[in-house]
Scaffold this motif. Sequence first.
Motif, PDB file in Angstrom:
ATOM      1  N   UNK A  12     -15.069  -3.318  11.639  1.00  0.00           N
ATOM      2  CA  UNK A  12     -15.122  -2.011  11.009  1.00  0.00           C
ATOM      3  C   UNK A  12     -14.958  -0.941  12.100  1.00  0.00           C
ATOM      4  N   UNK A  13     -13.993  -0.054  11.935  1.00  0.00           N
ATOM      5  CA  UNK A  13     -13.782   0.999  12.911  1.00  0.00           C
ATOM      6  C   UNK A  13     -14.519   2.256  12.472  1.00  0.00           C
ATOM      7  N   UNK A  14     -14.968   3.007  13.472  1.00  0.00           N
ATOM      8  CA  UNK A  14     -15.660   4.261  13.181  1.00  0.00           C
ATOM      9  C   UNK A  14     -14.632   5.337  12.889  1.00  0.00           C
ATOM     10  N   UNK A  15     -14.950   6.242  11.964  1.00  0.00           N
ATOM     11  CA  UNK A  15     -14.015   7.329  11.687  1.00  0.00           C
ATOM     12  C   UNK A  15     -13.863   8.215  12.921  1.00  0.00           C
ATOM     13  N   UNK A  16     -12.694   8.798  13.071  1.00  0.00           N
ATOM     14  CA  UNK A  16     -12.435   9.680  14.214  1.00  0.00           C
ATOM     15  C   UNK A  16     -13.372  10.880  14.161  1.00  0.00           C
ATOM     16  N   UNK A  17     -13.782  11.326  15.345  1.00  0.00           N
ATOM     17  CA  UNK A  17     -14.625  12.502  15.444  1.00  0.00           C
ATOM     18  C   UNK A  17     -13.829  13.725  15.013  1.00  0.00           C
ATOM     19  N   UNK A  18     -14.360  14.535  14.111  1.00  0.00           N
ATOM     20  CA  UNK A  18     -13.609  15.723  13.696  1.00  0.00           C
ATOM     21  C   UNK A  18     -13.575  16.757  14.813  1.00  0.00           C
ATOM     22  N   UNK A  19     -12.521  17.517  14.874  1.00  0.00           N
ATOM     23  CA  UNK A  19     -12.422  18.623  15.806  1.00  0.00           C
ATOM     24  C   UNK A  19     -12.627  19.890  15.006  1.00  0.00           C
ATOM     25  N   UNK A  20     -13.755  20.550  15.229  1.00  0.00           N
ATOM     26  CA  UNK A  20     -14.093  21.752  14.480  1.00  0.00           C
ATOM     27  C   UNK A  20     -13.742  22.997  15.278  1.00  0.00           C
ATOM     28  N   UNK A  21     -13.514  24.083  14.590  1.00  0.00           N
ATOM     29  CA  UNK A  21     -13.254  25.360  15.255  1.00  0.00           C
ATOM     30  C   UNK A  21     -14.502  25.875  15.956  1.00  0.00           C
ATOM     31  N   UNK A  22     -15.644  25.518  15.441  1.00  0.00           N
ATOM     32  CA  UNK A  22     -16.905  25.995  15.991  1.00  0.00           C
ATOM     33  C   UNK A  22     -17.299  25.154  17.193  1.00  0.00           C
ATOM     34  N   UNK A  23     -17.470  25.788  18.338  1.00  0.00           N
ATOM     35  CA  UNK A  23     -17.872  25.090  19.559  1.00  0.00           C
ATOM     36  C   UNK A  23     -19.347  24.706  19.477  1.00  0.00           C
ATOM     37  N   UNK A  24     -19.768  23.837  20.376  1.00  0.00           N
ATOM     38  CA  UNK A  24     -21.158  23.429  20.426  1.00  0.00           C
ATOM     39  C   UNK A  24     -22.045  24.649  20.644  1.00  0.00           C
ATOM     40  N   UNK A  25     -23.150  24.717  19.926  1.00  0.00           N
ATOM     41  CA  UNK A  25     -24.018  25.880  19.914  1.00  0.00           C
ATOM     42  C   UNK A  25     -25.132  25.734  20.940  1.00  0.00           C
ATOM     43  N   UNK A  26     -25.371  26.804  21.687  1.00  0.00           N
ATOM     44  CA  UNK A  26     -26.485  26.873  22.624  1.00  0.00           C
ATOM     45  C   UNK A  26     -27.728  27.224  21.812  1.00  0.00           C
ATOM     46  N   UNK A  27     -28.645  26.294  21.689  1.00  0.00           N
ATOM     47  CA  UNK A  27     -29.816  26.494  20.842  1.00  0.00           C
ATOM     48  C   UNK A  27     -30.870  27.387  21.489  1.00  0.00           C
ATOM     49  N   UNK A  28     -30.646  27.820  22.713  1.00  0.00           N
ATOM     50  CA  UNK A  28     -31.597  28.679  23.403  1.00  0.00           C
ATOM     51  C   UNK A  28     -31.321  30.162  23.161  1.00  0.00           C
ATOM     52  N   UNK A  29     -30.362  30.479  22.328  1.00  0.00           N
ATOM     53  CA  UNK A  29     -30.029  31.872  22.066  1.00  0.00           C
ATOM     54  C   UNK A  29     -31.135  32.572  21.287  1.00  0.00           C
ATOM     55  N   UNK A  30     -31.140  33.896  21.371  1.00  0.00           N
ATOM     56  CA  UNK A  30     -32.071  34.705  20.595  1.00  0.00           C
ATOM     57  C   UNK A  30     -31.826  34.459  19.109  1.00  0.00           C
ATOM     58  N   UNK A  31     -32.874  34.407  18.343  1.00  0.00           N
ATOM     59  CA  UNK A  31     -32.775  34.122  16.912  1.00  0.00           C
ATOM     60  C   UNK A  31     -33.022  35.389  16.100  1.00  0.00           C
ATOM     61  N   UNK A  32     -32.192  35.604  15.093  1.00  0.00           N
ATOM     62  CA  UNK A  32     -32.369  36.696  14.145  1.00  0.00           C
ATOM     63  C   UNK A  32     -32.449  36.085  12.756  1.00  0.00           C
ATOM     64  N   UNK A  33     -33.397  36.536  11.964  1.00  0.00           N
ATOM     65  CA  UNK A  33     -33.555  35.988  10.622  1.00  0.00           C
ATOM     66  C   UNK A  33     -32.452  36.483   9.696  1.00  0.00           C
ATOM     67  N   UNK A  34     -31.973  35.579   8.852  1.00  0.00           N
ATOM     68  CA  UNK A  34     -30.963  35.892   7.851  1.00  0.00           C
ATOM     69  C   UNK A  34     -31.346  35.144   6.592  1.00  0.00           C
ATOM     70  N   UNK A  35     -31.387  35.855   5.496  1.00  0.00           N
ATOM     71  CA  UNK A  35     -31.751  35.209   4.239  1.00  0.00           C
ATOM     72  C   UNK A  35     -30.616  35.388   3.238  1.00  0.00           C
ATOM     73  N   UNK A  36     -30.136  34.271   2.712  1.00  0.00           N
ATOM     74  CA  UNK A  36     -29.118  34.323   1.676  1.00  0.00           C
ATOM     75  C   UNK A  36     -29.215  33.084   0.808  1.00  0.00           C
ATOM     76  N   UNK A  37     -28.652  33.174  -0.366  1.00  0.00           N
ATOM     77  CA  UNK A  37     -28.668  32.070  -1.307  1.00  0.00           C
ATOM     78  C   UNK A  37     -27.234  31.722  -1.653  1.00  0.00           C
TER      79      UNK A  37
END
Length: 83
Positions: free
Chosen positions: A1-26
Motif C-alpha cells: 500500500x502506497x501513501x498518498x502524495x503530500x499535498x502542496x498548499x499555498x499556505x506556508x508552515x505557521x509559526x505558532x509563537x506569533x501574537x494571538x488575536x481573538x476572532x469569532x465567526x460561525x
Amino acid sequence: MTRPAKPTLSLAKIDLEEKVTDLRLRLRGKLAVDLVDYQRAYAQSNAQDIALEQLVPHILSTFMEADRGFQAWRKANPISGAS
C-alpha cells in the motif's frame, strides 16, 4: 500500500509563537466542511496539528497578500486603519 502524495498548499508552515488575536465567526455548510478538510490537509502537509483559531487568520492573510486587486487598491489608498 502506497501513501498518498503530500499535498502542496499555498499556505506556508505557521509559526505558532506569533501574537494571538481573538476572532469569532460561525461557518456553515460547504465552507465549514472545506475548512476542516483544509485543516487536515495542513496537518498532513506540515506534520503539525493546528487549531482552526490559529489556521484561519493565516489563510486570510495569505489570501489578501495574493489578491492583486486588493494590493493595487492598498497602494492607491495608503492610509491604513492599523493603529
